[in-house]
Write a protein that holds these residues in place. Structure first.
Motif, PDB file in Angstrom:
ATOM      1  N   TRP A 236       0.656  -1.538   0.097  1.00 50.50           N
ATOM      2  CA  TRP A 236       0.071  -0.572  -0.377  1.00 50.50           C
ATOM      3  C   TRP A 236       0.845   1.235  -0.047  1.00 50.50           C
ATOM      4  N   ILE A 237       0.712   2.648  -0.974  1.00 48.59           N
ATOM      5  CA  ILE A 237       0.829   3.292  -0.627  1.00 48.59           C
ATOM      6  C   ILE A 237       0.465   4.971  -0.117  1.00 48.59           C
ATOM      7  N   SER A 238       0.539   5.380   0.695  1.00 50.65           N
ATOM      8  CA  SER A 238       0.032   6.152   1.245  1.00 50.65           C
ATOM      9  C   SER A 238       0.412   7.762   0.929  1.00 50.65           C
ATOM     10  N   ALA A 239      -0.703   9.000   0.654  1.00 49.10           N
ATOM     11  CA  ALA A 239      -0.145  10.066   0.519  1.00 49.10           C
ATOM     12  C   ALA A 239      -1.155  11.392   1.156  1.00 49.10           C
ATOM     13  N   ALA A 240      -0.700  11.961   1.438  1.00 46.09           N
ATOM     14  CA  ALA A 240      -1.832  12.893   2.740  1.00 46.09           C
ATOM     15  C   ALA A 240      -2.605  13.592   1.223  1.00 46.09           C
ATOM     16  N   GLY A 241      -3.622  13.862   1.544  1.00 47.14           N
ATOM     17  CA  GLY A 241      -4.622  14.098   0.539  1.00 47.14           C
ATOM     18  C   GLY A 241      -4.273  15.653  -0.171  1.00 47.14           C
ATOM     19  N   LYS A 242      -3.941  16.451   0.627  1.00 47.07           N
ATOM     20  CA  LYS A 242      -3.679  17.842   0.300  1.00 47.07           C
ATOM     21  C   LYS A 242      -2.749  18.544  -0.171  1.00 47.07           C
ATOM     22  N   ARG A 243      -1.706  16.924  -0.460  1.00 53.26           N
ATOM     23  CA  ARG A 243      -0.153  17.778  -1.113  1.00 53.26           C
ATOM     24  C   ARG A 243      -0.343  16.444  -2.282  1.00 53.26           C
ATOM     25  N   ARG A 244       0.620  16.763  -3.499  1.00 49.81           N
ATOM     26  CA  ARG A 244       0.525  15.983  -4.662  1.00 49.81           C
ATOM     27  C   ARG A 244       1.301  14.931  -4.214  1.00 49.81           C
ATOM     28  N   THR A 245       0.412  13.836  -5.013  1.00 56.76           N
ATOM     29  CA  THR A 245       2.079  12.418  -5.260  1.00 56.76           C
ATOM     30  C   THR A 245       2.584  12.632  -5.539  1.00 56.76           C
ATOM     31  N   SER A 246       3.561  11.380  -5.436  1.00 54.65           N
ATOM     32  CA  SER A 246       5.029  12.281  -5.067  1.00 54.65           C
ATOM     33  C   SER A 246       5.327  11.183  -6.785  1.00 54.65           C
ATOM     34  N   LEU A 247       5.755  12.239  -7.343  1.00 54.75           N
ATOM     35  CA  LEU A 247       6.408  11.702  -8.726  1.00 54.75           C
ATOM     36  C   LEU A 247       6.777  10.203  -9.495  1.00 54.75           C
ATOM     37  N   PHE A 248       7.375   9.599  -7.775  1.00 58.16           N
ATOM     38  CA  PHE A 248       8.134   8.495  -7.982  1.00 58.16           C
ATOM     39  C   PHE A 248       6.371   7.429  -8.247  1.00 58.16           C
ATOM     40  N   VAL A 249       5.762   7.313  -7.307  1.00 56.60           N
ATOM     41  CA  VAL A 249       4.283   6.919  -7.711  1.00 56.60           C
ATOM     42  C   VAL A 249       3.786   6.951  -8.978  1.00 56.60           C
ATOM     43  N   ALA A 250       4.036   8.278  -9.117  1.00 61.24           N
ATOM     44  CA  ALA A 250       3.416   8.269 -10.898  1.00 61.24           C
ATOM     45  C   ALA A 250       4.384   7.314 -11.760  1.00 61.24           C
ATOM     46  N   GLU A 251       6.079   7.416 -11.745  1.00 61.97           N
ATOM     47  CA  GLU A 251       6.786   6.813 -12.507  1.00 61.97           C
ATOM     48  C   GLU A 251       6.398   5.036 -12.648  1.00 61.97           C
ATOM     49  N   THR A 252       5.516   4.271 -11.298  1.00 62.70           N
ATOM     50  CA  THR A 252       5.085   2.753 -11.438  1.00 62.70           C
ATOM     51  C   THR A 252       4.464   2.845 -11.574  1.00 62.70           C
ATOM     52  N   GLY A 253       3.413   3.807 -12.264  1.00 63.14           N
ATOM     53  CA  GLY A 253       1.717   3.092 -12.950  1.00 63.14           C
ATOM     54  C   GLY A 253       1.171   2.575 -12.186  1.00 63.14           C
ATOM     55  N   ILE A 254       1.497   2.943 -10.774  1.00 66.64           N
ATOM     56  CA  ILE A 254      -0.287   2.393 -10.036  1.00 66.64           C
ATOM     57  C   ILE A 254      -1.198   3.598  -9.778  1.00 66.64           C
ATOM     58  N   ALA A 255      -2.623   2.458 -10.240  1.00 66.24           N
ATOM     59  CA  ALA A 255      -3.265   3.527  -9.979  1.00 66.24           C
ATOM     60  C   ALA A 255      -3.218   4.193  -8.660  1.00 66.24           C
ATOM     61  N   ARG A 256      -4.881   5.439  -8.775  1.00 65.18           N
ATOM     62  CA  ARG A 256      -4.792   6.133  -7.128  1.00 65.18           C
ATOM     63  C   ARG A 256      -6.794   4.939  -7.061  1.00 65.18           C
ATOM     64  N   ALA A 257      -6.248   5.095  -5.786  1.00 66.43           N
ATOM     65  CA  ALA A 257      -7.744   4.458  -5.285  1.00 66.43           C
ATOM     66  C   ALA A 257      -8.552   5.393  -5.629  1.00 66.43           C
ATOM     67  N   PRO A 258      -9.882   5.701  -6.094  1.00 66.24           N
ATOM     68  CA  PRO A 258     -11.054   6.500  -5.876  1.00 66.24           C
ATOM     69  C   PRO A 258     -10.658   6.918  -4.705  1.00 66.24           C
ATOM     70  N   GLU A 259     -11.435   7.864  -4.512  1.00 62.08           N
ATOM     71  CA  GLU A 259     -11.732   8.736  -2.704  1.00 62.08           C
ATOM     72  C   GLU A 259     -12.612   7.997  -2.226  1.00 62.08           C
ATOM     73  N   GLY A 260     -11.836   7.674  -0.934  1.00 60.25           N
ATOM     74  CA  GLY A 260     -13.349   6.573  -0.173  1.00 60.25           C
ATOM     75  C   GLY A 260     -13.145   5.727   0.152  1.00 60.25           C
ATOM     76  N   LYS A 261     -11.828   5.008  -1.116  1.00 60.62           N
ATOM     77  CA  LYS A 261     -12.585   3.796  -1.222  1.00 60.62           C
ATOM     78  C   LYS A 261     -12.112   2.529   0.292  1.00 60.62           C
ATOM     79  N   TYR A 262     -11.605   2.977   1.107  1.00 62.73           N
ATOM     80  CA  TYR A 262     -10.634   2.057   1.934  1.00 62.73           C
ATOM     81  C   TYR A 262     -11.049   3.191   3.627  1.00 62.73           C
ATOM     82  N   LYS A 263     -12.192   4.130   3.379  1.00 64.54           N
ATOM     83  CA  LYS A 263     -12.206   4.846   4.625  1.00 64.54           C
ATOM     84  C   LYS A 263     -12.897   4.199   5.692  1.00 64.54           C
ATOM     85  N   THR A 264     -13.694   2.451   5.666  1.00 64.79           N
ATOM     86  CA  THR A 264     -14.487   1.544   6.525  1.00 64.79           C
ATOM     87  C   THR A 264     -14.103   0.776   6.257  1.00 64.79           C
ATOM     88  N   ASN A 265     -13.799   0.211   7.857  1.00 64.89           N
ATOM     89  CA  ASN A 265     -13.572  -1.614   7.978  1.00 64.89           C
ATOM     90  C   ASN A 265     -14.291  -2.632   6.304  1.00 64.89           C
TER      91      ASN A 265
END
Length: 276
Positions: A236-265
């Motif tokens: 899992w890779i996590s970034a604060a919502g108010k900041r831009r995700t690291s360019l290194f994550v973009a380089e991996t091609g891993i898609a960002r999870a939809p907003e709210g996807k992991y907010k509940t159990n």
């Protein structure tokens, strides 16, 4: 859990402590040993179970000299009273010392009333505000905010929380050498080199944090690669919502999870690799 720097680990550890989740830090450090955490505890203790030693510790940190504290005790004993102007006329207390005492005594009365009413969250906010006013530098302010997170109510009074934390600090010293599969391992990417885990969380993968402005881009890229390749099964890779995700994550091609996807159990298990 892996981070770029230790300062992020402090906050993560504070969250685990407040939720009583077992963990260990690879560097052997602990926020429970930070002087700011003890200081915040002394403020709580001064309200929950009036203790002259705790009051002196807090006021000394806020800038009152030992001579000033002696004179205040001569005026009011162990009581915390705002005092009238004439009370200080026969003392050698400095104007700043008098102002600090009066402000503390006034706020202390308000904190005590909030404590009696069970309004612990408001009480802790007030304590944090006062401590931040007297903090000498940004590092101290940051650690006081971490301390405030540790003492947040969790079904117990701040006094009970303080006792639990003191016991946890003693227990942690005994348990640090014992590894358990139920513990969350906290470490920086640097200290994770050569290690592997079934599940890895990379935290703080955002611009201005990773890459760090203190390292070269290639060095930071290699460090992110080290962090990501510590995972054997799930990452899992996590970034604060108010900041831009690291360019290194973009380089991996891993898609960002939809907003709210992991907010509940109640959400489905996460995929093998997700950025959120």
């Amino acid at each position: 859990m892996l981070t770029r720097a230790n300062r992020r680990l402090d906050l993560i550890e504070a969250m685990l402590v407040s939720r009583q989740i077992p963990y260990r830090r690879a560097d052997g450090e602990s926020v429970l040993d930070k002087p700011e955490v003890a200081l915040f505890g002394a403020v709580i203790e001064s309200v929950a179970s009036p203790n002259p030693r705790a009051v002196d510790q807090v006021l000394g940190w806020a800038g009152l000299s030992e001579d000033n504290l002696v004179q205040i005790h001569q005026l009011f004993g162990d009581a915390i009273r705002i005092g009238a102007n004439q009370d200080f006329e026969t003392t050698n207390l400095s104007p700043d010392g008098i102002a600090t005492w009066k402000d503390f005594a006034k706020r202390h009365l308000a904190w005590a009333n909030l404590n009696k009413q069970g309004l612990y969250h408001l009480m802790l906010l007030g304590m944090e505000e006062w401590l931040l006013l007297h903090a000498k530098d940004d590092r101290t302010k940051r650690m006081l905010q971490v301390a405030a997170a540790i003492y947040q109510p969790s079904g117990k009074t701040p006094r009970e929380r303080l006792d639990d934390l003191r016991q946890a600090r003693q227990k942690k010293k005994k348990d640090d050498s014992v590894r358990s599969p139920t513990q969350v391992a906290l470490m920086t990417a640097h200290s994770a080199k050569g290690l592997e885990f079934d599940r890895v969380w990379v935290l703080g993968a955002e611009e201005e944090a990773w890459p760090s402005k203190h390292g070269s881009l290639e060095e930071e890229r290699r460090l992110m690669y080290v962090a990501m390749t510590r995972a054997r099964e799930q990452l899992w890779i996590s970034a604060a919502g108010k900041r831009r995700t690291s360019l290194f994550v973009a380089e991996t091609g891993i898609a960002r999870a939809p907003e709210g996807k992991y907010k509940t159990n109640n959400q489905p298990a996460p995929p093998d690799a997700a950025a959120g």
